[in-house]
Design a protein around this motif. Structure first.
Motif, PDB file in Angstrom:
ATOM      1  N   ARG A  91       0.878  -1.172   0.008  1.00 51.38           N
ATOM      2  CA  ARG A  91       0.047   0.017   0.118  1.00 51.38           C
ATOM      3  C   ARG A  91       0.936   1.325   0.168  1.00 51.38           C
ATOM      4  N   MET A 114     -12.851   9.438   1.914  1.00 52.74           N
ATOM      5  CA  MET A 114     -13.219   8.422   1.795  1.00 52.74           C
ATOM      6  C   MET A 114     -13.718   7.713   3.474  1.00 52.74           C
ATOM      7  N   SER A 142      -8.684  -2.240   1.512  1.00 47.54           N
ATOM      8  CA  SER A 142      -9.048  -2.587   0.484  1.00 47.54           C
ATOM      9  C   SER A 142      -8.439  -1.704  -0.742  1.00 47.54           C
ATOM     10  N   ARG A 143      -8.295  -0.432  -0.552  1.00 47.52           N
ATOM     11  CA  ARG A 143      -7.848   0.493  -1.681  1.00 47.52           C
ATOM     12  C   ARG A 143      -6.351   0.723  -1.542  1.00 47.52           C
ATOM     13  N   ASP A 144      -5.709   0.993  -2.620  1.00 47.50           N
ATOM     14  CA  ASP A 144      -4.291   1.438  -2.601  1.00 47.50           C
ATOM     15  C   ASP A 144      -4.372   2.825  -3.048  1.00 47.50           C
ATOM     16  N   THR A 145      -4.224   3.853  -1.966  1.00 46.55           N
ATOM     17  CA  THR A 145      -4.191   5.304  -2.377  1.00 46.55           C
ATOM     18  C   THR A 145      -2.906   5.628  -2.459  1.00 46.55           C
ATOM     19  N   ASN A 170      -2.564   2.813   3.068  1.00 50.02           N
ATOM     20  CA  ASN A 170      -3.900   2.498   3.558  1.00 50.02           C
ATOM     21  C   ASN A 170      -3.629   1.190   4.318  1.00 50.02           C
TER      22      ASN A 170
END
Length: 405
Positions: A57, A198, A234-237, A242
């Motif tokens: 991440r 988010m 769940s998200r790669d920022t 993350n």
């Protein structure tokens, strides 16, 4: 040992917590194997695949839970509670781990029922998958139990709840989500927002923190870190990793001190039978201790003072039980520091009159001196079964323990 939960960077969710525990101390394969068997307690659901994988991440190495599950039903809360209780029993987790799992799911359901004005048993977790909820709560309980977290202290740092909006069955709402905010508010866990646009903290993540209890601090305690783990969101920022960070290590100041609540109330119109029934009820619900003291009250009337020691985690439950069962119109709340002598739990099997009996005992150590205490219920059971008196049983078992040391 103390466990620090650090959700300041990217908040917390159930899968991030579980992934961080596996990243920190391992055990992912055993968790996957046992959890996969637990879906049988949710009729009609299945887990196609479950694994923990190394990922990144924002370039930082971490661990992510990968779950592919099917659950065609929108289940009643009572079904999920039953499935989680059966799962932790099947896994033979400690009583502390089972209590944590039940407390966590109860917190989730209580908040959902309040938000939707429904009875807890008929509440449906609209925004949560039943399988996901079971995996997160049961998996975290199993992982925490494996590292001894329930026998040691937990420190929680302020929670990043993010910003922006999130989609619900009721439409679009601003972060934090109502359930998340309600859980963190009731648990008195500090929060802050960030310009991420988010959702950073989910209801399950908040419920896990609330279920664990422990102390909240604005920064790390004075400790020597031994283990660390990063659980991937769940998200790669692009702007930040993350990940949820967990750190476990030795409390340098004094790991034997913790903070507890003293809950007291005076009753002068309640029978001895009622008071006698309240004490075991409080202990069964997780109170650390409960005592009754006779006093002289106003107008020269005799009163009983019920005094309960408990953690912040079950404070509201203790207050509710006292009010409901005694009819008292108020309770006094104070906090105090508690020093806990180091102890460990053991079990020994002793042969008495050609039969084997198990005896639980606790060994405690303080300033290089140690001793142990045998669980009296086990002594009483053996005495009743053999016809010997409890003193004879205790001497026999004590001698066996001393020989084994």
């Amino acid at each position: 040992m103390v466990l620090v939960i650090d959700p300041r960077q990217a908040g917390i969710s159930g899968d991030m917590m579980l992934s961080a525990l596996v990243d920190m101390r391992g055990g992912g394969d055993a968790i996957c194997k046992k959890i996969k068997n637990c879906t049988r307690y949710l009729d009609g659901s299945s887990i196609r695949s479950i694994s923990f994988q190394r990922t990144r991440r924002s370039g930082m190495a971490c661990t992510q839970l990968r779950l592919d599950a099917e659950d065609p039903h929108q289940r009643l809360a009572s079904e999920i509670v039953s499935a989680i209780e059966k799962s932790v029993t099947y896994m033979e987790l400690s009583s502390e781990a089972r209590l944590f799992a039940k407390r966590t799911v109860d917190i989730l359901i209580s908040v959902e029922s309040q938000l939707h004005s429904t009875n807890p048993d008929s509440t449906r977790l609209h925004e949560l998958s039943s399988v996901d909820t079971l995996v997160d709560i049961v998996g975290v309980a199993m992982a925490l139990d494996a590292i001894g977290a329930f026998q040691h202290g937990t420190i929680m740092l302020p929670v990043n709840v993010g910003s922006g909006t999130v989609e619900f069955a009721h439409g679009r709402m601003h972060n934090p989500a109502p359930a998340t905010l309600s859980i963190l508010s009731k648990s008195q866990i500090p929060i802050f927002g960030s310009d991420t646009g988010m959702e950073m903290t989910t209801p399950t993540g908040a419920a896990i923190m609330a279920g664990l209890g422990g102390n909240t601090m604005p920064f790390y305690p004075h400790m020597t870190p031994k283990y660390k783990g990063y659980g991937a969101g769940s998200r790669d920022t692009e702007d930040f990793p993350n990940t949820l960070l967990l750190v476990q290590g030795d409390d340098v100041k004094q790991e034997s001190y913790d903070i507890i609540y003293i809950v007291e109330t005076n009753v002068d119109d309640v029978s001895g039978e009622v008071i006698g029934g309240v004490i075991p009820m409080l202990l069964d619900n997780g109170a650390l201790d409960a005592t009754v003291h006779a006093r002289m009250g106003k107008k020269g009337r005799p009163v009983h003072v019920i005094s309960v020691m408990c953690s912040q985690t079950i404070l509201n439950r203790v207050v509710d039980l006292l009010i409901h069962h005694t009819g008292t119109l108020g309770v006094r709340l104070t906090t105090t520091h508690r020093y806990r002598v180091r102890r460990r739990k053991d079990t020994i099997t002793v042969s008495i009159k050609q039969a084997e009996y198990k005896f639980r005992y606790k060994t405690h150590n303080h300033k290089h001196a140690s001793d142990f205490k045998i669980e009296f219920d086990d002594i009483a059971h053996a005495a009743d079964a053999t016809g010997m008196n409890p003193h004879q049983i205790e001497r026999l078992v004590r001698r066996q323990i001393e020989e084994n040391e």
